[in-house]
Design a protein around this motif. Structure first.
Motif, PDB file in Angstrom:
ATOM      1  N   ALA A  52       0.814  -1.218   0.000  1.00 64.94           N
ATOM      2  CA  ALA A  52       0.000   0.000   0.000  1.00 64.94           C
ATOM      3  C   ALA A  52       0.846   1.266   0.000  1.00 64.94           C
ATOM      4  N   GLY A  53       2.135   1.132   0.300  1.00 64.46           N
ATOM      5  CA  GLY A  53       3.007   2.304   0.356  1.00 64.46           C
ATOM      6  C   GLY A  53       2.748   3.178   1.563  1.00 64.46           C
ATOM      7  N   VAL A  54       2.404   2.532   2.700  1.00 65.10           N
ATOM      8  CA  VAL A  54       2.160   3.276   3.931  1.00 65.10           C
ATOM      9  C   VAL A  54       3.040   2.713   5.036  1.00 65.10           C
ATOM     10  N   ALA A  55       3.220   3.496   6.088  1.00 68.57           N
ATOM     11  CA  ALA A  55       3.995   3.030   7.236  1.00 68.57           C
ATOM     12  C   ALA A  55       3.200   1.963   7.987  1.00 68.57           C
ATOM     13  N   ILE A  56       3.902   1.022   8.611  1.00 68.92           N
ATOM     14  CA  ILE A  56       3.224  -0.026   9.360  1.00 68.92           C
ATOM     15  C   ILE A  56       2.372   0.572  10.476  1.00 68.92           C
ATOM     16  N   GLY A  57       2.794   1.711  11.007  1.00 69.49           N
ATOM     17  CA  GLY A  57       2.008   2.385  12.037  1.00 69.49           C
ATOM     18  C   GLY A  57       0.648   2.822  11.528  1.00 69.49           C
ATOM     19  N   SER A  58       0.569   3.146  10.231  1.00 69.40           N
ATOM     20  CA  SER A  58      -0.719   3.530   9.648  1.00 69.40           C
ATOM     21  C   SER A  58      -1.686   2.356   9.630  1.00 69.40           C
ATOM     22  N   ILE A  59      -1.142   1.166   9.394  1.00 66.41           N
ATOM     23  CA  ILE A  59      -1.983  -0.032   9.440  1.00 66.41           C
ATOM     24  C   ILE A  59      -2.616  -0.170  10.814  1.00 66.41           C
ATOM     25  N   TYR A  60      -1.761  -0.120  11.862  1.00 66.72           N
ATOM     26  CA  TYR A  60      -2.252  -0.356  13.224  1.00 66.72           C
ATOM     27  C   TYR A  60      -3.082   0.808  13.766  1.00 66.72           C
ATOM     28  N   GLN A  61      -3.002   1.936  13.091  1.00 64.76           N
ATOM     29  CA  GLN A  61      -3.857   3.062  13.467  1.00 64.76           C
ATOM     30  C   GLN A  61      -5.328   2.715  13.215  1.00 64.76           C
ATOM     31  N   PHE A  62      -5.557   1.899  12.184  1.00 72.29           N
ATOM     32  CA  PHE A  62      -6.931   1.565  11.804  1.00 72.29           C
ATOM     33  C   PHE A  62      -7.292   0.093  12.023  1.00 72.29           C
ATOM     34  N   PHE A  63      -6.320  -0.801  11.932  1.00 77.02           N
ATOM     35  CA  PHE A  63      -6.603  -2.235  12.019  1.00 77.02           C
ATOM     36  C   PHE A  63      -5.687  -2.909  13.034  1.00 77.02           C
ATOM     37  N   PRO A  64      -6.237  -3.775  13.889  1.00 79.38           N
ATOM     38  CA  PRO A  64      -5.409  -4.443  14.880  1.00 79.38           C
ATOM     39  C   PRO A  64      -4.589  -5.600  14.327  1.00 79.38           C
ATOM     40  N   ASP A  65      -4.996  -6.197  13.208  1.00 75.51           N
ATOM     41  CA  ASP A  65      -4.314  -7.384  12.702  1.00 75.51           C
ATOM     42  C   ASP A  65      -4.751  -7.674  11.275  1.00 75.51           C
ATOM     43  N   LYS A  66      -4.141  -8.702  10.675  1.00 75.53           N
ATOM     44  CA  LYS A  66      -4.445  -9.011   9.277  1.00 75.53           C
ATOM     45  C   LYS A  66      -5.863  -9.553   9.117  1.00 75.53           C
ATOM     46  N   ARG A  67      -6.364 -10.233  10.119  1.00 74.89           N
ATOM     47  CA  ARG A  67      -7.731 -10.748  10.022  1.00 74.89           C
ATOM     48  C   ARG A  67      -8.728  -9.608   9.931  1.00 74.89           C
ATOM     49  N   ALA A  68      -8.496  -8.547  10.695  1.00 76.92           N
ATOM     50  CA  ALA A  68      -9.403  -7.401  10.669  1.00 76.92           C
ATOM     51  C   ALA A  68      -9.394  -6.727   9.300  1.00 76.92           C
ATOM     52  N   ILE A  69      -8.215  -6.644   8.668  1.00 76.51           N
ATOM     53  CA  ILE A  69      -8.144  -6.050   7.330  1.00 76.51           C
ATOM     54  C   ILE A  69      -8.886  -6.933   6.334  1.00 76.51           C
ATOM     55  N   THR A  70      -8.690  -8.241   6.437  1.00 76.09           N
ATOM     56  CA  THR A  70      -9.377  -9.173   5.565  1.00 76.09           C
ATOM     57  C   THR A  70     -10.886  -9.085   5.760  1.00 76.09           C
ATOM     58  N   GLN A  71     -11.298  -8.934   6.997  1.00 71.93           N
ATOM     59  CA  GLN A  71     -12.716  -8.776   7.306  1.00 71.93           C
ATOM     60  C   GLN A  71     -13.269  -7.515   6.641  1.00 71.93           C
ATOM     61  N   ALA A  72     -12.507  -6.428   6.690  1.00 73.80           N
ATOM     62  CA  ALA A  72     -12.944  -5.176   6.070  1.00 73.80           C
ATOM     63  C   ALA A  72     -13.026  -5.312   4.556  1.00 73.80           C
ATOM     64  N   VAL A  73     -12.079  -6.050   3.961  1.00 73.34           N
ATOM     65  CA  VAL A  73     -12.134  -6.299   2.518  1.00 73.34           C
ATOM     66  C   VAL A  73     -13.412  -7.059   2.173  1.00 73.34           C
ATOM     67  N   THR A  74     -13.763  -8.054   2.992  1.00 74.51           N
ATOM     68  CA  THR A  74     -14.973  -8.834   2.747  1.00 74.51           C
ATOM     69  C   THR A  74     -16.209  -7.959   2.837  1.00 74.51           C
ATOM     70  N   ARG A  75     -16.266  -7.093   3.842  1.00 70.69           N
ATOM     71  CA  ARG A  75     -17.388  -6.163   3.960  1.00 70.69           C
ATOM     72  C   ARG A  75     -17.510  -5.298   2.705  1.00 70.69           C
ATOM     73  N   ARG A  76     -16.378  -4.806   2.227  1.00 66.74           N
ATOM     74  CA  ARG A  76     -16.396  -3.960   1.040  1.00 66.74           C
ATOM     75  C   ARG A  76     -16.881  -4.753  -0.179  1.00 66.74           C
ATOM     76  N   HIS A  77     -16.439  -5.999  -0.305  1.00 71.01           N
ATOM     77  CA  HIS A  77     -16.890  -6.836  -1.403  1.00 71.01           C
ATOM     78  C   HIS A  77     -18.406  -7.021  -1.378  1.00 71.01           C
ATOM     79  N   VAL A  78     -18.940  -7.300  -0.200  1.00 63.70           N
ATOM     80  CA  VAL A  78     -20.380  -7.525  -0.096  1.00 63.70           C
ATOM     81  C   VAL A  78     -21.151  -6.257  -0.457  1.00 63.70           C
ATOM     82  N   GLU A  79     -20.677  -5.104   0.036  1.00 63.92           N
ATOM     83  CA  GLU A  79     -21.349  -3.843  -0.286  1.00 63.92           C
ATOM     84  C   GLU A  79     -21.334  -3.595  -1.793  1.00 63.92           C
ATOM     85  N   ARG A  80     -20.189  -3.856  -2.430  1.00 57.56           N
ATOM     86  CA  ARG A  80     -20.084  -3.640  -3.868  1.00 57.56           C
ATOM     87  C   ARG A  80     -20.964  -4.624  -4.629  1.00 57.56           C
TER      88      ARG A  80
END
Length: 212
Positions: A52-80
């Protein structure tokens, strides 16, 4: 269970500024691309940040772990997915709910072919069933959204029987479409056609005579 997979909440906090929202979208895009390329097991927050070209701190600012990011991707897929189906309902005329079911399957197949990460999350069961919330499995959530569209567009009678019928239809379609994409990376057209025939036949027995 590894520390990266302990949290259910997809976002620590919602982005409030446009710049932050764009950064979160880049994270989700990177996660989706990496899921296709390397799979969930090899996925890490470090790799997502790098892509993504962002600092790792930016990830943890919004997401606690990789599962949470994957969960958010799934939510976005369903909405789309639901948005695409809704737009198609508005722009096309159908003879009845049976043609709408074909359109829903067509959109699902097209997203599998064209949207990064969609096939992995919706056909690979890479993280487990409860990707969209901590109670209902993903197919139950999708069935609920499609149920709302069908009720709105075709005036079907709202009932527990309808809920069950749509859930069974979603589960059956998911299973058959998994087979289609195992047979052919683009989705075996014969099996996709059989999925449509199977679901139309099943739903016809559940609420025959319902139409626009």
């Amino acid at each position: 269970m590894p520390a990266e997979e302990t949290c259910e909440a997809p976002l620590r906090r919602q982005p409030t500024q446009r710049r932050s929202a764009r950064r979160v979208e880049k994270m989700l895009d990177a996660c989706a691309e990496l899921l296709d390329e390397i799979g969930y097991e090899a996925l890490s927050t470090t790799r997502i940040a790098e892509r993504a070209g962002v600092a790792i701190g930016s990830i943890y600012q919004f997401f606690p772990d990789k599962r949470a990011i994957t969960q958010a991707v799934t939510r976005r897929h369903v909405e789309r997915f639901v948005s695409r189906v809704g737009r198609r309902f508005l722009s096309e005329d159908y003879g009845g709910w049976w043609d709408a079911v074909d359109a829903i399957i067509d959109e699902y197949v097209d997203m599998h072919r064209t949207v990064p990460g969609f096939g992995v999350l919706h056909f690979g069961d890479v993280v487990g069933l409860n990707l969209l919330d901590g109670v209902s499995d993903s197919n139950t959530v999708i069935a609920g959204r499609l149920r709302g569209l069908l009720l709105q567009e075709y005036g079907l009678t709202d009932s527990e029987e309808l809920d069950l019928a749509i859930l069974v239809a979603v589960e059956a379609a998911d299973a058959v479409l998994k087979l289609a994409f195992r047979r052919d990376s683009e989705g075996d057209p014969q099996i996709v056609a059989e999925a449509k025939r199977l679901i139309r036949g099943y739903l016809n027995r559940q609420f025959a005579g319902a139409s626009a």
